[in-house]
Design a protein around this motif. Sequence first.
Motif, PDB file in Angstrom:
ATOM      1  N   MET A  82       1.536   6.589  -6.984  1.00  0.00           N
ATOM      2  CA  MET A  82       0.449   7.452  -7.452  1.00  0.00           C
ATOM      3  C   MET A  82       0.911   8.870  -7.734  1.00  0.00           C
ATOM      4  N   ALA A 129       0.837  -1.210   0.000  1.00  0.00           N
ATOM      5  CA  ALA A 129       0.000   0.000   0.000  1.00  0.00           C
ATOM      6  C   ALA A 129       0.867   1.253   0.000  1.00  0.00           C
ATOM      7  N   LEU A 130       1.961   1.233   0.761  1.00  0.00           N
ATOM      8  CA  LEU A 130       2.873   2.379   0.779  1.00  0.00           C
ATOM      9  C   LEU A 130       3.541   2.573  -0.581  1.00  0.00           C
ATOM     10  N   ALA A 149       2.330   1.649  -3.494  1.00  0.00           N
ATOM     11  CA  ALA A 149       1.312   2.161  -4.414  1.00  0.00           C
ATOM     12  C   ALA A 149       1.040   3.640  -4.181  1.00  0.00           C
ATOM     13  N   SER A 150       1.040   4.065  -2.921  1.00  0.00           N
ATOM     14  CA  SER A 150       0.810   5.481  -2.609  1.00  0.00           C
ATOM     15  C   SER A 150       1.912   6.356  -3.191  1.00  0.00           C
ATOM     16  N   ALA A 151       3.166   5.887  -3.075  1.00  0.00           N
ATOM     17  CA  ALA A 151       4.276   6.644  -3.665  1.00  0.00           C
ATOM     18  C   ALA A 151       4.170   6.643  -5.184  1.00  0.00           C
ATOM     19  N   GLY A 154      -2.608   6.691 -10.345  1.00  0.00           N
ATOM     20  CA  GLY A 154      -2.390   8.133 -10.325  1.00  0.00           C
ATOM     21  C   GLY A 154      -2.630   8.769 -11.678  1.00  0.00           C
ATOM     22  N   GLY A 161       0.373   1.936  -8.478  1.00  0.00           N
ATOM     23  CA  GLY A 161       0.073   3.291  -8.021  1.00  0.00           C
ATOM     24  C   GLY A 161       0.251   4.314  -9.124  1.00  0.00           C
ATOM     25  N   THR A 212      10.997   5.368  -0.787  1.00  0.00           N
ATOM     26  CA  THR A 212      10.131   4.190  -0.778  1.00  0.00           C
ATOM     27  C   THR A 212      10.889   2.956  -1.232  1.00  0.00           C
TER      28      THR A 212
END
Length: 326
Positions: free
Chosen positions: A21, A14-15, A17-19, A279, A275, A255
């Motif tokens: 995005m 999840a981290l 993917a967040s980066a 995004g 991500g 990341t």
Amino acid sequence: MARPEPQAHAVPLALAASAGMLMPLQALITSEGAGFLGGYLSAALLSALTSLACLLVASVAIPGARAGWRQFGSVWRDRTIPRWFLLAGLVGSYYMVAQAMSVGSIGLALFAVAVVGARTLSSIVIDMIGFSPAGKQPVTRIRLLGAGLLVIGAVIAAWGTGAQAAESPQALIALAVAAGAGLLVSFQQSMNGRAGKAYGSTTTATAINYLAAAAGLLVAMALAAVLRIESFGFSHAPLWWMYFAGPLGILFVVTGVTLVPRLGALLLGMGLVTGQLVGSLVMDLVISPEVVGGNEIVGTLVTLLAVLVASWQPNGRPRWKARKAS
């Protein structure tokens, strides 16, 4: 009893993917900045210098980072990691130039497809040979299926943009440059991950990465000026929003340094790429929703399925060895 891998990997994926995005936003800023600042190298250099300035401040303010710089001396003397790992920053500078050059010619979608395909291949190789700090990772059938789904999802998301990109005379060159960036970035993150482990500081490893990137870009810019390919320096003072590409790049590198020991190269790359595609879809929906087609939505959903498939391991045992041990 071993902890199920989906749960163990859920948070780091999840981290990642967040980066990922935020990467389309960095690519868009770098691409738009290239025309205003006088060239691809200028846009990449601004990003690298901004990142380096932020990291040098963090190196002074964070105690762990100061300890990391002290550890750097012993790592260098003892060759705890190969000295050529310092060149990881040059891969970062190449990636930034690839963004500036390719996005304007072929668009975000095709840039993502080229990076995804090349990165997936190199990530599989890295996990097989154990180059990342996670060591050798089993290249299981299920992970290969997930990698294949990832590439298919990226192609679906970019379907229909090839005809538009073909109108650009630089399209083939831009695709080759983007694919080269995809091949190298997995190795860069593995090198940075091993460096961060040796220094004991993610901040130190990331700062050294951008120091090498900035130095490499300055040399490249000087050569380009001598060859009259691109002028040295910035043709205009950067606009305020152009400075945000650097911090976004820091997030991407940090990341990788932090998560590659836990996920390995393939799963980390899949999380970041998923991500990135999500995004891109969100940016398209916000900036120009009229151009968003069903293929982009379907392709993004397929990449999400790919990550779920690749990370799934119910009992924590290697899945490539289907036979029971006798």
